[in-house]
Design a protein around this motif. Structure first.
Motif, PDB file in Angstrom:
ATOM      1  N   CYS A 185      -8.107   0.134  -6.296  1.00  0.00           N
ATOM      2  CA  CYS A 185      -6.706   0.276  -5.495  1.00  0.00           C
ATOM      3  C   CYS A 185      -5.699   0.441  -6.515  1.00  0.00           C
ATOM      4  N   VAL A 186      -4.984   1.298  -6.430  1.00  0.00           N
ATOM      5  CA  VAL A 186      -3.846   1.437  -7.032  1.00  0.00           C
ATOM      6  C   VAL A 186      -2.704   0.820  -6.886  1.00  0.00           C
ATOM      7  N   GLY A 187      -2.254   0.474  -5.566  1.00  0.00           N
ATOM      8  CA  GLY A 187      -1.184  -0.409  -5.184  1.00  0.00           C
ATOM      9  C   GLY A 187      -1.428  -1.706  -5.309  1.00  0.00           C
ATOM     10  N   VAL A 218      -7.492   4.774   5.412  1.00  0.00           N
ATOM     11  CA  VAL A 218      -5.970   4.247   5.499  1.00  0.00           C
ATOM     12  C   VAL A 218      -5.359   4.982   6.488  1.00  0.00           C
ATOM     13  N   CYS A 263       0.969  -1.408   0.083  1.00  0.00           N
ATOM     14  CA  CYS A 263       0.148   0.226  -0.092  1.00  0.00           C
ATOM     15  C   CYS A 263       0.822   1.393   0.021  1.00  0.00           C
ATOM     16  N   ILE A 264       0.439   2.313  -0.772  1.00  0.00           N
ATOM     17  CA  ILE A 264       1.366   3.474  -0.912  1.00  0.00           C
ATOM     18  C   ILE A 264       0.213   4.711  -0.331  1.00  0.00           C
ATOM     19  N   ALA A 265      -0.706   4.334   0.484  1.00  0.00           N
ATOM     20  CA  ALA A 265      -1.503   5.467   0.985  1.00  0.00           C
ATOM     21  C   ALA A 265      -2.052   6.178   0.183  1.00  0.00           C
ATOM     22  N   CYS A 266      -2.123   6.112  -1.060  1.00  0.00           N
ATOM     23  CA  CYS A 266      -2.636   7.078  -1.874  1.00  0.00           C
ATOM     24  C   CYS A 266      -4.246   7.568  -1.609  1.00  0.00           C
ATOM     25  N   GLN A 267      -4.844   6.948  -0.914  1.00  0.00           N
ATOM     26  CA  GLN A 267      -6.267   7.127  -0.267  1.00  0.00           C
ATOM     27  C   GLN A 267      -7.091   7.129  -1.539  1.00  0.00           C
ATOM     28  N   THR A 268      -6.741   6.238  -2.835  1.00  0.00           N
ATOM     29  CA  THR A 268      -7.807   6.399  -3.792  1.00  0.00           C
ATOM     30  C   THR A 268      -9.021   5.565  -3.450  1.00  0.00           C
ATOM     31  N   CYS A 269      -8.720   4.486  -2.588  1.00  0.00           N
ATOM     32  CA  CYS A 269      -9.874   3.673  -1.993  1.00  0.00           C
ATOM     33  C   CYS A 269     -10.627   4.467  -1.507  1.00  0.00           C
ATOM     34  N   GLN A 288      -5.105  -0.324   6.054  1.00  0.00           N
ATOM     35  CA  GLN A 288      -6.289  -0.029   5.192  1.00  0.00           C
ATOM     36  C   GLN A 288      -7.535  -0.714   6.012  1.00  0.00           C
ATOM     37  N   ILE A 305      -3.296  -3.905  -3.996  1.00  0.00           N
ATOM     38  CA  ILE A 305      -3.184  -4.492  -2.637  1.00  0.00           C
ATOM     39  C   ILE A 305      -4.129  -5.510  -2.335  1.00  0.00           C
ATOM     40  N   ARG A 306      -5.268  -5.160  -2.828  1.00  0.00           N
ATOM     41  CA  ARG A 306      -6.605  -5.826  -2.226  1.00  0.00           C
ATOM     42  C   ARG A 306      -7.211  -6.920  -3.307  1.00  0.00           C
TER      43      ARG A 306
HETATM   44  S1  SF4 Z   1      -6.123   2.644  -2.869  1.00  0.00           S
HETATM   45 FE1  SF4 Z   1      -4.622   0.853  -2.525  1.00  0.00          FE
HETATM   46  S2  SF4 Z   1      -2.499   1.475  -2.232  1.00  0.00           S
HETATM   47 FE2  SF4 Z   1      -4.166   3.341  -2.338  1.00  0.00          FE
HETATM   48  S3  SF4 Z   1      -4.403   3.798  -0.163  1.00  0.00           S
HETATM   49 FE3  SF4 Z   1      -6.005   2.423  -0.743  1.00  0.00          FE
HETATM   50  S4  SF4 Z   1      -5.240   0.208  -0.194  1.00  0.00           S
HETATM   51 FE4  SF4 Z   1      -3.599   1.545  -0.327  1.00  0.00          FE
END
Ligand code: SF4
Ligand code: SF4
Ligand code: SF4
Lengths: 304, 329, 411
Positions: C254-256, C63, C35-41, C164, C258-259
């Protein structure tokens, strides 16, 4: 208890008497306590518990059992009062006459309330006076302080109801009546302890444990429910700090165990009746308790 | 006769059978004839007919003529001797006018908790509970049988407030734009939730034993609460008649049971955390509301005489017993 | 109180309600390492469900940076403290008592249900104040210290990681247990936990009881709301997939990568029915590389986390239970199959119900913890509910060459 059943037949015509009423009163006490548990504690509390499907069945069973026990207890109360009056009539001494007159007065009041004759306020006062008179008549010796506390609590809590039936707004004084009534009620077990002087370390230890448990229960989260129940069943609003109830339970338990067996039944009946005016059934329990106490007293006196 | 009676009673076996037969006969009679031998004997709240409409204002002068009844409530959450206002009693008045029953509750509360806006804020509230119409024959000490439902009128202080948007509630809040403000986007509103719709300060609810509280189909209860001088005063009003068997019904010359509950929001009270009373009797009289008490004075005199007379017997007996004990009989 | 089996704890526990008849359960695996904590989610959820008046402080997905961040502030520290106070020194695991039924061992302490008094609370908890719901990303990117000598595995000297969080759609939801109105229900068809917006009376008992603080109060409707697991998507009622179940918004965006979210089959005891080729089942039950968040709370949450590799183990064991060391070991040196399954994260919006692997050629070697590992370019295929193939990926990411464009502003 002496073997009264075998007493010579001739002796009864006079002042000696058998504990006739006390057997019925004992049965009534058992039924009333069962009713208290099933109907007034069980069913009444359960309606406030959010639906737990698993509890539906036991709940239905409990209310059905409660219905049966309530009918039994009410019938027993009628017969017990009648028997007490009859015994009083047979004995013919002043205690007997008092029991006869006062149970009779209560019967009139209860019937009048049931059929709506006259304003309820009138009969509420009659009930109050009957119970207070019976308590006063049973006084004497070391039991006097406990009975005095009981009478005071009964009159204050019941009076709070009854004065309002006469159209008197109790205002600030009303709160004091309730507060003092509860204080007097909590003093009953203390006065009883002074009277019977319970002895024995083990007894006090057990009583102390009961007191601590009661304090904890009142202080804990279940304290709310317990307070509702003390109000609904004992007529006490539960305004005192938890330890006051703990002390009352501890001294009450210790003195109950140490008290002569003849008062167990009346005390159980009074516990089931509660203080103040609730309904004529509960008042009948109080009347039966005090009548039994008064008759037993005379009997003991006669046996001596 | 007296001797025979005594002889019968003297035999243990006879006594037992006689007693048992009597008890069972009476029990059977009560059961089969469906008779309730006992009657409530507690507080009675009288509702007389008012000549003017008291409306929903608790300050209306009609109320001054109605006799208040002080109903004890069970002690409150403030049990740790920390003090703080508990609500030991609620003072209740009742009148009726043109087929509508009015109840007015008044109780002490040092704080007016009128908002439920922040997640930690709970509003003050009060409720009136009746046995459902179908269950009116059940005496108060039997409340809570399955099938014996209750009808609850529930007033909550926050429902007296407008349901503000955050930008209205917080003067410094800045929001660029709410894309949609139709009811659909206030989910509970779209679902018909009465609190979300802020429909009325009073909700009319029904509950069965072990069932959960549900809004009644008929929302016919009105109400209004005013806070002043450390007291809440709340008026409830509902027309006598209803066609819904789950609701309480009233009428001149009828009696029903009624209980009260009060919540103190600043103590986090909501739901089951409340101060409650026992059931008392509500007696609706066809007589006009006078200025005085509910009983005529001859009755009052009779009551006092009866009480004093009977008490005198008791005192005399007590004194007699005391003397007897002193004399060491 | 009923007695139910909580396999996270390896034991029975008391819970106000009996288990349901079993069925499907919403579940997800989050790989915290990526996770890069981009907060897209977070924004995906907000812009779908919580953009209306009264929902300003509501973040169904958030997140947060551990160890200092928390939404609402310090939620986990506060609940751990309440539990510790209720059972001082007793919140421990017996990690030796492992079995198929108890993959992490046996929890010897008290759950939030067991520590509650049962009268005022059905689950131990607290009601966060408005203040605590503000500043949802407080503590962002704050490390415990400076790794003066540089950071090195297995534990970094100064560390932080991203956690997250969404509603766990718990098997034994505390929110549901606490609601005196029975306004909260758990759906049999997917285990999604929902608050009935018509019945809710705003008592906030769920807000108080949910240990993850994922039930939230909305002042403009005077009711509580919570993550709905994007149920229209999970049901397949979104037109995009023509009736096929789709992953939630926060997962799908999710950009990273991770999910991974799915549905697993559960039986009437709350245990998972064996379903080896379901990627979630495989990650959780076969590889045990993904772990529940704070299993000791006792709600049997259904979001599983691959723990971060660089964080002190004691902290992780408190957060994910005693399975942490095994999970990190597996993730650091993944099996050939695990490596393939990890490729399934975020390659399709549709829910993958099962997978198959087609072996590929060896493409390289790497050295991990002193041993040499061979890497194969296997192909992993994901299948939908109806068994039809929905996605196919290889371990080695293919390289595409874009044809040269002659326009000026092409990138
Ligand atoms: S979108 Fe994915 S990568 Fe970005 S903060 Fe949420 S869980 Fe992390
Ligand atoms: S995470 Fe909280 S809100 Fe979600 S199901 Fe579990 S207890 Fe309920
Ligand atoms: S599952 Fe849906 S509702 Fe829940 S947090 Fe994710 S996007 Fe929001």
């Amino acid at each position: 208890m002496t073997a009264v059943g075998r007493a010579p037949r001739l002796a009864i015509a006079g002042r000696t008497a058998a504990p006739r009423g006390s057997e019925l009163a004992g049965a009534l006490a058992v039924a009333a306590l069962a009713e208290l548990l099933l109907v007034r504690v069980g069913s009444r509390t359960a309606i406030h518990i959010p639906a737990l499907p698993a509890l539906r069945k036991p709940y239905a069973l409990m209310t059905e059992a409660g219905d049966v026990v309530l009918v039994l207890a009410q019938s027993l109360a009628i017969v017990t009062l009648a028997a007490a009056a009859a015994e009083g009539w047979l004995r013919g001494d002043w205690r007997g006459r008092a029991v006869m007159a006062l149970t009779g007065a209560f019967a009139v009041a209860a019937t009048a309330i049931r059929f709506g004759w006259g304003p309820p306020g009138l009969w509420q006062w009659a009930t109050l006076a009957t119970v207070a008179s019976l308590a006063a008549a049973s006084a004497g010796g070391r039991r006097t302080p406990a009975l005095a506390c009981f009478t005071a609590a009964w009159l204050l809590i019941g009076g709070h109801t009854a004065i309002q039936s006469l159209g008197v707004a109790p205002g600030e004084a009303g709160r004091w009546m309730l507060w003092l009534g509860e204080a007097a009620a909590l003093a009953i077990p203390l006065a009883a302890a002074v009277a019977v002087r319970p002895r024995g370390r083990r007894r006090w230890f057990a009583a102390g444990a009961a007191g601590v448990a009661a304090t904890a229960a009142m202080a804990g989260p279940s304290g709310w429910t317990l307070r509702f129940l003390t109000l609904w069943n004992l007529g006490l609003a539960g305004t005192f700090p938890p330890f006051a109830y703990g002390i009352a339970v501890a001294t009450g338990a210790a003195s109950f165990a140490a008290a002569p067996r003849s008062v167990w039944v009346p005390v159980a009946l009074l516990a089931a009746s509660g203080l103040g005016l609730h309904n004529t059934y509960q008042s009948a329990l109080a009347v039966a308790a005090l009548a039994t106490l008064l008759l037993a007293q005379g009997r003991r006196g006669a046996a001596q | 006769m007296k001797g025979l009676f005594a002889a019968v009673l003297q035999s243990r076996a006879w006594r037992f059978w006689l007693g048992a037969a009597a008890v069972l006969t009476i029990a059977a009679l009560l059961q089969w004839t469906d008779t309730e031998p006992a009657e409530t004997q507690n507080l009675t709240l009288f509702a007389y007919e008012a000549d003017r409409d008291p409306g929903l204002d608790p300050g209306n002068s009609v109320w001054e003529r109605a006799q208040p009844v002080q109903v004890p409530l069970s002690g409150q959450a403030a049990t740790y001797a920390a003090g703080g206002g508990s609500v030991p009693v609620v003072s209740v008045r009742a009148v009726h006018h043109k087929g509508t029953l009015y109840l007015r509750l008044e109780w002490d509360d040092p704080t007016a908790d009128t908002s439920s806006y922040r997640p930690e804020d709970f509003a003050d509230a009060a409720a009136v509970e009746f046995p459902a119409q179908a269950a009116t024959t059940v005496p108060s000490f039997c409340m809570g049988q399955p099938g014996a439902g209750v009808n609850i009128w529930h007033w909550r202080a926050d429902s007296e407030q407008v349901l503000a948007l955050p930008t209205e509630h917080y003067s410094n809040a800045v929001v660029d734009w709410y894309p949609s403000t139709e009811d659909l986007f206030f989910t509970a509103r779209a679902a018909g939730n009465p609190y979300a719709l802020n429909a009325s300060p009073v909700q009319n609810l029904v509950a069965q034993a072990f069932g959960t509280l549900t809004p009644a189909a008929e929302q016919s209860v009105q109400g209004h609460g005013v806070y002043a001088n450390g007291k809440w005063q709340v008026v409830f009003a509902r027309p006598f008649s209803t066609s819904d068997p789950e609701l309480a019904a009233f009428g001149p010359g009828t009696k029903t049971d009624v209980a009260f509950a009060v919540w103190d929001g600043s103590k986090g009270e909501r739901d089951g955390m409340k101060s409650v009373s026992q059931f008392i009797t509500l007696s609706i009289s066809g007589a006009p509301l006078a200025g005085g008490g509910p009983e005529d004075w001859p009755w009052t005199v009779a009551a006092i005489a009866l009480f004093l007379g009977l008490s005198a017997i008791g005192l005399a007996l007590g004194w007699y017993g005391y003397r007897e004990a002193r004399m060491g009989r | 109180m009923a007695t139910v089996y909580n396999w996270h704890l390896g034991r029975e526990m008391s819970y106000p309600y009996q288990n349901g008849p079993g069925g499907w359960q919403f579940a997800a695996v989050f790989n915290t390492n990526r996770c890069i904590a981009c907060q897209t989610c977070t924004m995906a959820c907000k812009s779908t469900w919580t953009f209306s008046p009264g929902q300003e402080l509501m973040w169904w997905n958030n997140v947060e940076t551990k160890p200092y961040g928390g939404y609402p502030h310090n939620w986990d520290v506060k609940i751990l403290e309440l539990l510790e106070k209720a059972n001082p020194g007793g919140q421990v695991w017996d990690a030796t008592a492992k079995s198929d039924d108890a993959p992490y061992g046996r929890f010897e302490g008290k759950t939030i249900f067991e520590a509650a008094d049962g009268m005022t609370q059905r689950a131990l908890g607290y009601l966060p104040s408005e203040e605590e719901w503000k500043g949802p990303n407080n503590g962002e990117d704050v490390a415990t210290g400076w790794s003066a000598k540089g950071a090195e595995l297995p534990e970094h000297a100064g560390w932080f990681f991203y956690l997250q969080r969404i509603c766990n759609h718990c098997t034994y939801p505390a929110c549901l247990a606490a609601c005196p109105r029975q306004a909260i229900y758990k759906r049999q068809e997917d285990g999604i936990v929902l608050i009935d917006q018509e019945r809710c009376r705003g008592y906030r008992k769920c807000v108080e009881a949910c240990p993850y603080k994922k039930a939230m109060y909305r002042p403009t409707t005077r009711t509580s709301e919570k993550c709905i697991a994007c149920f229209p998507r999970v049901e397949g009622s979104d037109p995009l997939t023509q009736g096929e179940p789709m992953e939630t918004r926060c997962m799908a965006t999710c950009v990273g990568k991770i999910r991974l979210q799915g549905l697993v089959r559960v039986d009437e005891t709350g245990r998972w029915v064996e379903d080896r080729q379901n990627p979630i089942y495989y990650l959780v039950h076969v590889e045990k590389v993904a772990l529940p968040l704070y299993p000791q709370f006792g709600t049997q949450p259904n979001v599983y986390y691959i723990p971060p590799r660089w964080v002190p183990r004691a902290y992780l064991r408190q957060m994910f239970g005693p399975g942490v060391d095994h999970a990190i070991e597996r993730y650091t040196n993944p099996s050939r199959e695990l490596l393939a399954v990890l490729q399934l994260f975020r390659v399709t919006q549709r829910i993958i119900f099962s997978y198959a692997i087609e072996p590929g050629p060896k493409v390289g070697e790497v050295r991990i913890n002193g041993t040499v590992r061979e890497i194969f370019n296997d192909t992993v295929i994901g299948y939908g509910r109806d068994g039809k193939e929905i996605v196919r990926v290889t371990v080695e990411e293919p390289i595409y060459e874009r044809p040269q464009r002659k326009t000026l502003n092409s990138i």
